[in-house]
Design a protein around this motif. Structure first.
Motif, PDB file in Angstrom:
ATOM      1  N   ASP A  65      51.356  31.778  36.547  1.00  0.00           N
ATOM      2  CA  ASP A  65      50.354  32.656  35.805  1.00  0.00           C
ATOM      3  C   ASP A  65      50.281  34.169  36.057  1.00  0.00           C
ATOM      4  O   ASP A  65      49.921  34.528  36.761  1.00  0.00           O
ATOM      5  CB  ASP A  65      48.824  32.101  35.900  1.00  0.00           C
ATOM      6  CG  ASP A  65      48.432  30.993  35.155  1.00  0.00           C
ATOM      7  OD1 ASP A  65      49.243  30.396  34.256  1.00  0.00           O
ATOM      8  OD2 ASP A  65      47.724  30.376  35.544  1.00  0.00           O
ATOM      9  N   SER A  66      51.217  34.949  35.154  1.00  0.00           N
ATOM     10  CA  SER A  66      51.447  36.308  35.441  1.00  0.00           C
ATOM     11  C   SER A  66      50.342  37.291  35.153  1.00  0.00           C
ATOM     12  O   SER A  66      49.422  36.632  34.375  1.00  0.00           O
ATOM     13  CB  SER A  66      52.831  36.967  34.748  1.00  0.00           C
ATOM     14  OG  SER A  66      52.459  36.681  33.411  1.00  0.00           O
ATOM     15  N   THR A  67      50.311  38.370  35.577  1.00  0.00           N
ATOM     16  CA  THR A  67      49.263  39.326  35.319  1.00  0.00           C
ATOM     17  C   THR A  67      49.809  40.893  35.003  1.00  0.00           C
ATOM     18  O   THR A  67      50.935  41.016  35.535  1.00  0.00           O
ATOM     19  CB  THR A  67      48.325  39.647  36.436  1.00  0.00           C
ATOM     20  OG1 THR A  67      48.882  39.996  37.623  1.00  0.00           O
ATOM     21  CG2 THR A  67      47.560  38.224  36.653  1.00  0.00           C
ATOM     22  N   ILE A  68      49.193  41.503  34.437  1.00  0.00           N
ATOM     23  CA  ILE A  68      49.645  42.859  34.217  1.00  0.00           C
ATOM     24  C   ILE A  68      48.458  43.995  34.345  1.00  0.00           C
ATOM     25  O   ILE A  68      47.306  43.281  34.494  1.00  0.00           O
ATOM     26  CB  ILE A  68      50.161  43.397  32.797  1.00  0.00           C
ATOM     27  CG1 ILE A  68      49.033  43.060  31.706  1.00  0.00           C
ATOM     28  CG2 ILE A  68      51.502  42.580  32.320  1.00  0.00           C
ATOM     29  CD1 ILE A  68      49.384  43.454  30.277  1.00  0.00           C
ATOM     30  N   PRO A  69      48.813  45.087  34.840  1.00  0.00           N
ATOM     31  CA  PRO A  69      47.382  45.983  35.285  1.00  0.00           C
ATOM     32  C   PRO A  69      46.502  46.253  33.795  1.00  0.00           C
ATOM     33  O   PRO A  69      47.049  46.309  32.851  1.00  0.00           O
ATOM     34  CB  PRO A  69      48.021  47.151  35.586  1.00  0.00           C
ATOM     35  CG  PRO A  69      49.550  46.795  35.873  1.00  0.00           C
ATOM     36  CD  PRO A  69      49.945  45.952  35.348  1.00  0.00           C
ATOM     37  N   GLY A  70      45.156  46.129  34.147  1.00  0.00           N
ATOM     38  CA  GLY A  70      44.493  46.248  32.972  1.00  0.00           C
ATOM     39  C   GLY A  70      43.384  47.405  33.253  1.00  0.00           C
ATOM     40  O   GLY A  70      44.044  48.634  33.971  1.00  0.00           O
ATOM     41  N   SER A  71      42.636  47.677  32.803  1.00  0.00           N
ATOM     42  CA  SER A  71      41.689  48.983  32.830  1.00  0.00           C
ATOM     43  C   SER A  71      41.138  48.942  34.519  1.00  0.00           C
ATOM     44  O   SER A  71      41.007  48.037  35.109  1.00  0.00           O
ATOM     45  CB  SER A  71      40.416  48.988  32.015  1.00  0.00           C
ATOM     46  OG  SER A  71      39.645  48.006  32.262  1.00  0.00           O
ATOM     47  N   ASP A  72      40.763  50.225  34.735  1.00  0.00           N
ATOM     48  CA  ASP A  72      39.945  50.308  36.112  1.00  0.00           C
ATOM     49  C   ASP A  72      38.556  50.591  36.040  1.00  0.00           C
ATOM     50  O   ASP A  72      38.111  50.966  34.843  1.00  0.00           O
ATOM     51  CB  ASP A  72      40.585  51.733  36.602  1.00  0.00           C
ATOM     52  CG  ASP A  72      42.289  51.799  37.201  1.00  0.00           C
ATOM     53  OD1 ASP A  72      42.666  50.633  37.385  1.00  0.00           O
ATOM     54  OD2 ASP A  72      42.785  52.828  37.148  1.00  0.00           O
ATOM     55  N   LYS A  73      37.807  50.117  37.153  1.00  0.00           N
ATOM     56  CA  LYS A  73      36.650  50.301  37.078  1.00  0.00           C
ATOM     57  C   LYS A  73      36.196  50.470  38.683  1.00  0.00           C
ATOM     58  O   LYS A  73      36.618  49.813  39.584  1.00  0.00           O
ATOM     59  CB  LYS A  73      35.979  48.786  36.630  1.00  0.00           C
ATOM     60  CG  LYS A  73      34.368  48.907  36.512  1.00  0.00           C
ATOM     61  CD  LYS A  73      33.952  47.392  36.209  1.00  0.00           C
ATOM     62  CE  LYS A  73      32.515  47.557  36.157  1.00  0.00           C
ATOM     63  NZ  LYS A  73      31.952  46.462  36.717  1.00  0.00           N
TER      64      LYS A  73
END
Length: 160
Positions: A65-73
């Protein structure tokens, strides 16, 4: 190279500034000096960091299950303050609805050191803590981070 370790307690400084003129949100020394240092009132704190909300991107070609950067918070951020038995200066300064900037000098007031973080805030709540335990009276101030904070900015030069 060995790391010169230090403890934040007794070193880091915390300020509240009502305004910062620059669009970069980096205060001048005059603005920092005009702010209120509240380090000695802090019993504890939570948050004051930025996290990334990663996006899961699994696909049928792999069991990973790969991921990519999303929004910052910004994480939920708060201070627990010692309550002054006589004065209510901090309670008044950080009353519910107040807007301004929390400025953190992580390594202390070291001019030109890239260790200043600036969080634009609006106070979401202020609540006294009640306890029958043998401890000092405290209250909690929860802050909403209203826009992207500045992290790792240079501490302004000292006024000659």
């Amino acid at each position: 190279m060995p790391v010169k370790k230090y403890m934040r307690r007794g070193t880091s400084k915390f300020y509240f500034l009502e305004t910062i003129a620059a669009g970069t949100m980096i205060p001048t020394r005059t603005e920092l000096t005009a702010g209120t240092e509240f380090s000695e009132f802090i019993a504890s704190m939570d948050g004051w960091t930025v996290a990334n909300n990663e996006i899961e991107t699994p696909d049928m070609a792999d069991t990973y299950d790969s991921t990519i950067p999303g929004s910052d918070k910004a994480d939920s951020s708060s201070f627990t303050f010692y309550e002054d038995e006589v004065d209510a200066d901090i309670e008044e300064m950080l009353a519910k609805g107040t807007t301004g900037y929390v400025v953190i000098l992580r390594k202390g007031d070291v001019p030109a050191n890239n260790s200043m973080d600036v969080f634009p805030i609006r106070v979401a709540s202020q609540s006294p803590q009640y306890t029958a335990d043998n401890e000092a009276a405290k209250f909690v101030v929860t802050c909403s981070i209203t826009s992207r904070p500045v992290q790792g900015a240079p501490v302004p030069a000292a006024t000659p």
